[in-house]
Design an enzyme around this catalytic site. Structure first.
Site, PDB file in Angstrom:
ATOM      1  N   HIS A 238      29.586  28.094 -25.814  1.00 21.50           N
ATOM      2  CA  HIS A 238      30.333  29.356 -25.763  1.00 21.50           C
ATOM      3  C   HIS A 238      31.821  29.110 -25.518  1.00 21.50           C
ATOM      4  O   HIS A 238      32.475  29.874 -24.800  1.00 21.50           O
ATOM      5  CB  HIS A 238      29.762  30.274 -24.674  1.00 21.50           C
ATOM      6  CG  HIS A 238      28.355  30.726 -24.930  1.00 21.50           C
ATOM      7  ND1 HIS A 238      28.050  31.805 -25.731  1.00 21.50           N
ATOM      8  CD2 HIS A 238      27.170  30.226 -24.492  1.00 21.50           C
ATOM      9  CE1 HIS A 238      26.734  31.956 -25.770  1.00 21.50           C
ATOM     10  NE2 HIS A 238      26.172  31.006 -25.031  1.00 21.50           N
TER      11      HIS A 238
ATOM     12  N   ASP B  11      24.569  27.588 -20.424  1.00 22.90           N
ATOM     13  CA  ASP B  11      23.450  28.098 -21.220  1.00 22.90           C
ATOM     14  C   ASP B  11      23.697  27.887 -22.710  1.00 22.90           C
ATOM     15  O   ASP B  11      24.831  27.727 -23.156  1.00 22.90           O
ATOM     16  CB  ASP B  11      23.235  29.591 -20.952  1.00 22.90           C
ATOM     17  CG  ASP B  11      24.432  30.434 -21.383  1.00 22.90           C
ATOM     18  OD1 ASP B  11      25.575  30.010 -21.089  1.00 22.90           O
ATOM     19  OD2 ASP B  11      24.238  31.488 -22.010  1.00 22.90           O
ATOM     20  N   GLU B  12      22.608  27.890 -23.471  1.00 18.23           N
ATOM     21  CA  GLU B  12      22.622  27.937 -24.934  1.00 18.23           C
ATOM     22  C   GLU B  12      23.559  26.890 -25.558  1.00 18.23           C
ATOM     23  O   GLU B  12      24.405  27.218 -26.396  1.00 18.23           O
ATOM     24  CB  GLU B  12      23.001  29.348 -25.410  1.00 18.23           C
ATOM     25  CG  GLU B  12      22.013  30.425 -24.950  1.00 18.23           C
ATOM     26  CD  GLU B  12      22.404  31.817 -25.409  1.00 18.23           C
ATOM     27  OE1 GLU B  12      21.490  32.615 -25.668  1.00 18.23           O
ATOM     28  OE2 GLU B  12      23.613  32.121 -25.483  1.00 18.23           O
ATOM     29  N   VAL B  13      23.406  25.659 -25.148  1.00 15.90           N
ATOM     30  CA  VAL B  13      24.230  24.579 -25.697  1.00 15.90           C
ATOM     31  C   VAL B  13      23.612  24.091 -27.013  1.00 15.90           C
ATOM     32  O   VAL B  13      22.414  23.801 -27.077  1.00 15.90           O
ATOM     33  CB  VAL B  13      24.341  23.410 -24.698  1.00 15.90           C
ATOM     34  CG1 VAL B  13      25.230  22.308 -25.269  1.00 15.90           C
ATOM     35  CG2 VAL B  13      24.884  23.905 -23.359  1.00 15.90           C
TER      36      VAL B  13
ATOM     37  N   GLU C 216      19.141  27.112 -17.560  1.00 21.95           N
ATOM     38  CA  GLU C 216      18.968  25.959 -18.453  1.00 21.95           C
ATOM     39  C   GLU C 216      19.530  24.666 -17.855  1.00 21.95           C
ATOM     40  O   GLU C 216      19.080  23.564 -18.185  1.00 21.95           O
ATOM     41  CB  GLU C 216      19.661  26.199 -19.804  1.00 21.95           C
ATOM     42  CG  GLU C 216      19.023  27.270 -20.661  1.00 21.95           C
ATOM     43  CD  GLU C 216      19.807  28.557 -20.615  1.00 21.95           C
ATOM     44  OE1 GLU C 216      20.030  29.147 -21.675  1.00 21.95           O
ATOM     45  OE2 GLU C 216      20.209  28.967 -19.501  1.00 21.95           O
TER      46      GLU C 216
END
Length: 595
Positions: free
Chosen positions: A339, A397-399, A449
């Site tokens: 992000h 998060d969400e890498v 995460e």
């Protein structure tokens, strides 16, 4: 000459009348100047104009319906109160007017005793808050006294009728603070308060300023207006305190920029619901609206508009101060290593280049370069000067691991150091960032995460859980190893549903996961998350309220307060209250908000 003497004689004979007329003339000039300066002429004109308008409206209304309608029909008859055969008072189809239940507070207090046959009359025109003798006096409460005096008068004074001279009326609220003033809210602040109202007095007692703030809000919600236009409250005793210490809202200003004034209005709404944390997700792939003095190029290149769509240091300070005076913490989030595209618009060297079909794209921050951590260390040094809360949210998060896998330099770096999986790079980056955070005197919050891939240690880190697949297992794993957690997964406000979606949010129990009492004790609280992909300044507040009120009560009130049907009428009234206070909360069922 003789004529002039005659005039003088006449004036002398009528000197009393002349002096009287002169005095009246001087008095009129004085009153004219006084009223014009004090604004009374405007108020008088407003009253006269208002009366004329009301009279005009009344005349128009009188002519609207024919005489036989008004003669033969009554809106207070049994027909006006007709009910369907399947009547359910808790149904969304059953309309309400927002007037009842009276004497009830949102969120529901832990202990409240009401004597409904004893009414306490209140003169809101002369209402004042006064410290008891020996009480600590604080700036936070002084500002709150002004705020609630103004709020209550605006809400009740327009329809208030005067009391008789013999009426027993309360005009003062006594306040007592037992401990020294605290300048800013914090995780372990004491929000307990005691409230008592009877025929002779109204009082709020608390150990801290934060408890007084919560007591003032409860007092403002206890008031109601009788059919005679008198403002009253029941004789009441309250002992109240929150179930959880972290009760927050996540606000996303990266997907859509939100004006400062709107953020402040949301902080007002949070105070009406006794919420105490604004989790500010400031930047993301889409934009970088935070103005950095150290790296001004970040917002110059990353903001939607480098001048109009940014938060200056002064803006951030005003938002933090506005929150502080309402007992609300502001925790910033600068999410990484994913992000972070907006970082790269001015510092592309921070990001990983990814190759797909011979095209070059940019992915997460490059965790293999020492320069990445040097940049973040310098950036966090500035953040420590700007934000005064002890916590900062690091994201995690969400890498996108595929981008790292496609980069030859990163793969070579991993081979030389025997890194087998790209998940290990997340552990590397987050461990380095948490050390930077600690070096800059922050405590860290991360998304769950971060600890899902085997990262160990950092026990003072708080973990926020948004896991939509196996949330209970995640909570059990984290709390069993001693991590404090914040629950978010059941309260994603951007997941819109038709109907009474607030009920599901209301009935969710944060301690639903299996575990010991000690594990449940690691739940600090929760957050309602308003991600901004589909929300901007046009629908931000209606998207949050009053659904987040359901979350507020879940996190404040006792675990036994969990019947959504029983709460429905109370929430509807609270929604009407917020509308009167300028918060455009959306409807929870059919009905109106009566004046």
């Amino acid at each position: 000459m003789a004529a002039e003497m005659d005039v003088v004689k006449i004036i002398y004979k009528k000197r009393r009348y002349v002096i009287g007329l002169g005095a009246v003339l001087v008095l009129n000039v004085y009153l004219l100047l006084f009223f014009s300066r004090s604004g009374w002429t405007v108020r008088i004109k407003s009253i006269l104009n208002g009366n004329a308008t009301a009279a005009s409206q009344t005349a128009e209304q009188a002519e609207l319906y024919p005489a036989w309608v008004k003669t033969n029909l009554s809106r207070s008859s049994k027909w006006a109160r007709m009910r369907p055969w399947n009547y359910d008072p808790n149904s969304a189809w059953t309309s309400l007017d927002g007037k009842r239940p009276r004497g009830m507070i949102w969120p529901l207090p832990r202990h409240q005793k009401i004597i409904k046959n004893q009414l306490v009359a209140l003169d809101v025109r002369k209402l004042s808050f006064k410290y008891r003798e020996g009480s600590v006096q604080c700036d936070v409460t002084n500002k709150a006294f002004e705020r609630y005096t103004d709020l209550i008068r605006k809400e009740y004074e327009p329809n208030m009728h005067d009391y008789s001279a013999k009426a027993q009326v309360v005009r003062e609220v006594e306040v007592q603070i037992n401990r020294p003033c605290e300048l800013k809210p914090h995780l372990n602040m004491n929000e307990t308060y005691h409230f008592i109202s009877n025929m002779k007095s109204v009082s709020i007692v608390a150990d801290t300023v934060w408890g007084v703030l919560r007591g003032l809000e409860s007092f403002s919600q206890l008031l109601w207006t009788t059919s005679r236009g008198q403002v009253v409250l029941y004789e009441t005793k309250i002992v109240d305190y929150p179930r959880y210490k972290h009760r927050g809202i996540l606000m996303d200003t990266a997907r859509h920029f939100l004006p400062k004034e709107l953020i402040m209005k949301n902080l007002d709404a949070m105070s009406y619901n006794k919420m105490n944390v604004l989790h500010w997700h400031l930047v993301d792939d889409q934009s970088f609206p935070f103005f950095s003095k150290t790296f001004p190029e970040l917002s110059y290149m990353g903001a939607y508009d480098a001048y109009k769509k940014i938060y200056t240091p002064q803006d951030v300070r005003e938002i933090i101060d506005h929150a502080r005076l309402r007992g609300i913490r502001v925790i910033p989030e600068f999410d990484s290593p994913g992000h972070t595209l907006a970082f790269g618009k001015s510092h592309p060297e921070l990001l990983t280049t990814c190759s797909t079909n011979r095209q070059v794209f940019y992915g997460p921050m490059n965790p293999t370069l020492e320069s990445t951590y040097e940049f973040m260390d310098k950036f966090f040094q500035e953040l420590r000067e700007v934000f005064d809360d002890e916590f900062i949210h690091l994201g995690g998060d969400e890498v996108d691991h595929l981008c790292w896998s496609s980069n030859h330099e990163i793969r070579d770096w991993m081979d030389k150091r025997d890194y087998r999986f790209t998940e290990d790079l997340v552990d590397l980056y987050m461990s380095r960032l948490m050390r930077i955070s600690k070096k800059r005197n922050f405590k860290s919050i991360v998304w769950h995460e971060t600890f899902k891939n085997g990262l160990q240690g950092f026990q003072d880190t708080v973990v926020q859980v948004w896991d939509q697949i196996t949330p209970e297992n995640t909570l059990s794993q984290l709390t069993s190893t001693g991590y404090d957690v914040i629950v978010s997964y059941p309260w994603y406000l951007d997941h819109l549903r038709y109907g009474e979606s607030w009920k599901k949010m209301y009935e969710f129990e944060p301690n639903i996961f299996s575990g010991s009492e000690e594990m449940h004790g690691h739940v600090l609280g929760g957050e309602a998350c308003m991600w901004g992909e589909y929300f901007d300044e046009t629908n931000f507040l209606t998207g949050i309220w009053p659904r987040t009120s359901a979350v507020a009560e879940r996190l404040w009130s006792s675990s036994s307060v969990n019947d959504a049907n029983a709460a429905s009428a109370r929430l509807y009234k609270h929604r009407c209250r917020m509308i009167k206070r300028g918060i455009p909360a959306h409807p929870t069922r059919t009905g109106i908000c009566s004046d």
